[in-house]
Structure formats: C-alpha cells, structure tokens
Design a protein around this motif. Structure first.
Motif, PDB file in Angstrom:
ATOM      1  N   LYS A 123       0.776  -1.292   0.079  1.00  0.00           N
ATOM      2  CA  LYS A 123      -0.011   0.042   0.128  1.00  0.00           C
ATOM      3  C   LYS A 123       0.738   1.313   0.049  1.00  0.00           C
ATOM      4  O   LYS A 123       0.621   2.239  -0.746  1.00  0.00           O
ATOM      5  N   HIS A 161       2.685   1.678  -3.466  1.00  0.00           N
ATOM      6  CA  HIS A 161       1.894   2.209  -4.516  1.00  0.00           C
ATOM      7  C   HIS A 161       1.584   3.652  -4.138  1.00  0.00           C
ATOM      8  O   HIS A 161       1.470   4.511  -5.266  1.00  0.00           O
ATOM      9  N   LYS A 193      -2.908  -9.847  -8.799  1.00  0.00           N
ATOM     10  CA  LYS A 193      -3.877  -9.056  -8.470  1.00  0.00           C
ATOM     11  C   LYS A 193      -3.778  -8.453  -7.231  1.00  0.00           C
ATOM     12  O   LYS A 193      -3.504  -7.310  -6.732  1.00  0.00           O
ATOM     13  N   LYS A 211      -0.840  -6.085  -7.172  1.00  0.00           N
ATOM     14  CA  LYS A 211      -1.046  -5.175  -8.039  1.00  0.00           C
ATOM     15  C   LYS A 211       0.145  -5.005  -9.009  1.00  0.00           C
ATOM     16  O   LYS A 211       0.948  -3.784  -9.044  1.00  0.00           O
ATOM     17  N   ASP A 238       2.541  -4.289 -11.883  1.00  0.00           N
ATOM     18  CA  ASP A 238       2.677  -3.466 -12.998  1.00  0.00           C
ATOM     19  C   ASP A 238       3.340  -4.051 -14.318  1.00  0.00           C
ATOM     20  O   ASP A 238       2.883  -3.610 -15.534  1.00  0.00           O
TER      21      ASP A 238
END
Ligand SMILES: Nc1nc2c(ncn2[C@@H]2O[C@H](COP(=O)(O)O[C@H]3[C@@H](O)[C@H](n4cnc5c(=O)[nH]c(N)nc54)O[C@@H]3COP(=O)(O)O)[C@@H](O)[C@H]2O)c(=O)[nH]1
Length: 517
Positions: free
Chosen positions: A407, A410, A432, A435, A437
């Motif tokens: 978190k 990001h 997922k 997250k 990239d």
C-alpha cells in the motif's frame, strides 16, 4: 577461477607460515623464560638454604672447639708439669674435633697435649686470618688432611689448638652430595676447601647463583653455588620434561594457528567484509522501447573484489540470500544509483523506469518503503519511476505486513514487476493482490522464438494474459532481431537483452544515455 566465497583468513601462505613461526617463537621463548625464572629462583633458594646449614654447622664445630680449648686458659704461663699435660690431653679427648692443644710463650710451644710438638715455633699471629684462625694442610702426621688452627693470644702467652678439618670436609661432601648439583666451599682468609678436603690458596672457581655467608661467631666464609659449565646441563636435567612439553605445545599451537589461518572464512563473513568495503556495486542493463531507445534500466549487482575481479551475481546472490545479507547488500546500491541518476537527470528519457531486484526477505521489512521514499525524494516529480522486481520462483507470502508495505509503495508510485515470469507458479490472484505493473517474460521462453518448441506458443499465452490483466510486458533476454521483431509484433513495448545492451557500470551507462539522446 577460484571461488571468491572461499577465502582463507590469511591468503598468502608465506604470511601464514611467518605468523605461525612467530607464534612458535613467542610461545617457546616465553615458556622457556618462565621455566628459567623458576629454575633460577629454585637454585637461589637451594644455595641459600645449603649455605645457611653449612655456616651454622661449621661455626658450631669451631666454636665448640674454641670453647673446649679455653678450658686450659687457666694453665697459661704455668710450668709444664705432667698434671698439666694430662689436663690438656683430657681436654683434647673431650673436645670432639680436636687434634691437640698447646700453650706457647714468645712464639714457641712450651707445653702440649702432644709432647712431640713442644719447642716448635708457631706461625706469627699475622699469618692467622684475623690473627685468630688458620686453614692448612697437615704435612706431618696425617698427610693431606685439612686442619684448622685456633690461636688465642694473652700478651706473650697463648693457646693454639689444632682442629681436624675432616669433620668440616665430610660435612661439605655430604651436603654437596645431598644437594646434587651444588658445590660449596669453606673459606678462611685466602685458603679454602671443598668436599675433597684439599686446601687451596687460589681464587675460587666461578660459580652461578652464589650465596656467600660470613660466619657471625667465627671469621669463616661459606660459599655455595652451581658450576658455570653445568648450568644448562642442570637446567635441562631438572626441567627436560617440562621443556619438551613446552616445545611440543608451542609447536602444536603454531600448527593449529597455521591451520586456522588457512581455513576459509564463513561465506557470510566473506560477504559481510565485502559489504563493509563497499565492494558490491550497481551495474545497469538498458531496457528499450520498440524503437530500440532506452526507456529504463535494470539494476544488476556486481561484486568487484579486492583483486579487482568482477564477480557474477550467480556466484554470490544465492549465498547472500541464504545469509540474509541480500537486504543490506541491495540497500547499499541505492545511494550510488541515486547519485548517478541525479547527475544524469538531463539525459534520462521521459518515464524512465529503474528496476531493481528485491529478494523476498526484503519484502518482509517495512524499512523497504522508507528506503524507496528516501531514494525518490530528491528527484523532481515524474522524473523517474522505481520498479521493484520480485522473482516468480520465490513467491512472497501475503501477510498484513506485505499488504501494508505494498500500500505504502503504491502510494508513492513505486511499481512492481514479476521477474522470470513463466518459471514459477504465480496465480491470477497473486498478480492481482500484488497489483503487479510489469510481467518480465523469462529469457528461456524468448530463446525459443523461431524454434518449433512448444514454449514459443507460451510467449503468446503470457502476452495475451498480461493484456487481459492490463499488465505491461517486458521481454527479457532478447538476443537477436528475430526475437525482437516477434515480441514487438505481439505488442510488447519493452525489451531487454544482449541484442540491445549488456549490463554495464554506471559510468558506461551514462555514456549510453547521452548517446541515445
Ligand atoms: N536479488 C538480486 N538478484 C540479482 C541482483 N543482481 C542480479 N541478480 C540476479 O542474479 C542473476 C544473474 O544476474 P546477471 O548475471 O546480472 O544476469 C542478468 C543479465 O545479465 C542476464 N541477461 C540479460 N539479457 C540477457 C541476454 O540477452 N542473454 C543472456 N544470456 N542473459 C541476459 O539476465 C540476468 C537478469 O536476470 P533477471 O534479473 O531475471 O532479469 C539473475 O537471476 C539476477 O536476477 C540483485 O541486485 N539482487
């Protein structure tokens, strides 16, 4: 090339030999010095002890003899009668050590327990030591036997008593034998005797650890010591076992130390020392866009060791990960990278992505977020993106800590790439949850492009899957035009491989950036 992780504590064998030899010398000399100190102390104590005993016993003999002879002092000046001779003979019989006793007038014996000496002149007083005692050899009755003469003067009269020196001689002999290594002498003026009984008038032989005691009741001297020539023999004979043990122990210690110094450091120690000396440095391999222009770079660690050899990460990364040192090693790259990028800010293309390999251990540490923040802080907004590569072979366990870490990462715009994609077991859920990239297709798949291998079709599957998940793809290990054309045709916009650039030191990468402008 020898394994850089196997490094003896002291590399040079001569230095090891020198240190071990030095240790041997230090140990044996200090051991021998201690023993010698002990030996000297014992010898001094022995000579002093023996000298004390001898002087006491000698004085006892002489004082007793003198006291006995004084029993006839009332006869001095009286005419030499039969009765007087008998009394003198009785005194001699009672005195344990007396040979004879006589009275003299004007230097001549006029009465004696031994009538044959009457009329004989006696030596003048100055021939007696302190005008009182004389040590000499009997040349008449018991030839060669040592004798003492005690002289007591009363004006022109006096008593002279002859004492048999064999008692003293025997005592010296017995004591010498008992003490073994020691020799002792009794000295009266310039004359001296030893255990053999011979009276000498020469200088005393040289002795070590000498104790010389002067009689308190009689003017005699006892000298005890060890003959110089037998000193080392003595030392050896007393301490041969301890000396041998000290020599053996010193030798074993030196051999042990030689072996210790020849032993390699633990891998972790080798790496920790290298880290302390800043021997790990970042190299960069350019990542290009479909036009071959640099759009990013991957940080690849290199170890430039003390011999200035560049060591491949394949050799030390597994050990670094196993020891946990990979975390500080990776962190140590950030400062020089930041410095380099800030210096080359002008030459950086827009949207430049700097990717760095992060081990799974680093992902368990909230300090990673802090490190990324500090790294990005001095850069103008959007000047660079930081991307953390985690290999698919070592999936990171999702925990509240990793969630919080991701978190924070990001929020500060740090990207996540899955490295070596296709070699592990990352699920959709995993991609997922983290997250992701970028997916970096492993070079083993790119290598199959242009071959009939089934893996080639996997490249298409990965690209399609990434498209669906809206994840960017990087093709790794592009080595030729065919591979490059193939991935570009399949909408891969980022390529990395020797076809474009090899990993290079920062300075060289700076030149590449400037050429690429
Ligand atoms: N945790 C960390 N791992 C690191 C770090 N630095 C490197 N590594 C890992 O070590 C492995 C070996 O790396 P390296 O020898 O640097 O090899 C890299 C490239 O040189 C090589 N490469 C790139 N293009 C090509 C190519 O066209 N052909 C070819 N034969 N090799 C090529 O691939 C390696 C990069 O791999 P990857 O990281 O998977 O993108 C390697 O596993 C490194 O990851 C570090 O700082 N931390």
């Amino acid at each position: 090339m020898s394994n850089p992780l196997v490094r003896p504590i002291i590399i040079n064998p001569y230095a090891r030999l020198f240190i071990s030899l030095l240790l041997f010398i230090v140990l044996i000399s200090s051991g021998l010095s201690l023993l010698h100190y002990q030996f000297v102390k014992t010898m001094k104590a022995s000579t002093s002890d023996l000298a004390n005993q001898l002087i006491n016993k000698t004085e006892n003999i002489l004082v007793h003899s003198e006291n006995t002879s004084l029993l006839i002092s009332d006869l001095l000046g009286k005419p030499c009668t039969k009765k007087m001779i008998e009394k003198m003979q009785n005194v001699v019989a009672e005195g344990l050590y007396l040979r004879n006793t006589s009275v003299f007038r004007d230097g001549k014996i006029y009465c004696s327990s031994a009538p044959e000496v009457v009329g004989m002149p006696i030596r003048t007083a100055d021939k007696f030591y302190t005008r009182h005692i004389l040590l000499f050899t009997d040349r008449f009755v018991t030839k060669g036997v040592p004798l003492f003469a005690l002289r007591i003067d009363r004006n022109n009269l006096g008593i002279v008593t002859i004492i048999d020196g064999r008692y003293v001689q025997n005592m010296l002999e017995i004591m010498n034998n008992r003490a073994g290594k020691l020799v002792s002498y009794l000295k009266v003026g310039d004359s001296w005797i030893e255990g053999s009984g011979e009276v000498h008038n020469t200088i005393l032989p040289e002795l070590n650890f000498v104790t010389s005691l002067q009689g308190r009741r009689m003017p005699v001297n006892i000298i005890v010591g060890v003959k110089g020539s037998s000193l080392w023999k003595q030392f050896w004979s007393e301490y041969w076992f301890v000396i041998s043990s000290v020599a053996l122990a010193s030798l074993l210690c030196a051999i042990f130390i030689y072996q210790i110094l020849s032993r390699p450091y633990k891998t972790k120690t080798v790496l920790r020392k290298a880290l302390k000396r800043n021997e790990f440095m970042p190299w960069l391999q350019g990542v290009v866009d479909k036009n071959g222009k640099i759009c990013g770079a991957e940080v690849l660690m290199r170890w430039q060791n003390r011999d200035n050899k560049i060591i491949s990460p394949d050799i030390f990364i597994p050990a670094a990960e196993e020891s946990g040192l990979i975390v500080p090693m990776t962190s140590s790259l950030l400062q020089p990278l930041q410095h380099f990028l800030l210096q080359n800010l002008e030459a950086l293309p827009a949207d430049f992505v700097l990717s760095i390999n992060i081990s799974k251990f680093h992902f368990q540490d909230m300090r990673l977020a802090e490190e990324c923040r500090n790294f990005l802080n001095p850069f103008p907004e959007k000047a660079i993106s930081l991307c953390l590569e985690i290999t698919e072979r070592e999936l990171i366990e999702q925990t509240p800590l990793t969630d919080e870490l991701l978190k924070q990462l990001h929020n500060m715009g740090v990207k996540i790439a899955i490295d070596d994609f296709g070699t592990g077991h990352a699920s959709f859920n995993y991609l997922k949850a983290f997250k992701v990239d970028f997916l970096k297709i492993d070079r083993s798949y790119i290598n199959t492009i242009g071959t009939p291998s089934v893996s080639a079709s996997l490249v298409d599957i990965i690209i399609n899957m990434a498209k669906k998940l809206e994840i960017d793809v990087v093709a790794e290990g592009v080595e030729n035009k065919e591979q490059a054309d193939y991935v570009i045709k399949h909408s891969v916009n980022k390529l990395q491989g020797f076809y474009y650039h090899k990993p290079v030191p920062l300075l060289k990468f700076g030149e590449l950036l400037n050429n690429d402008l």
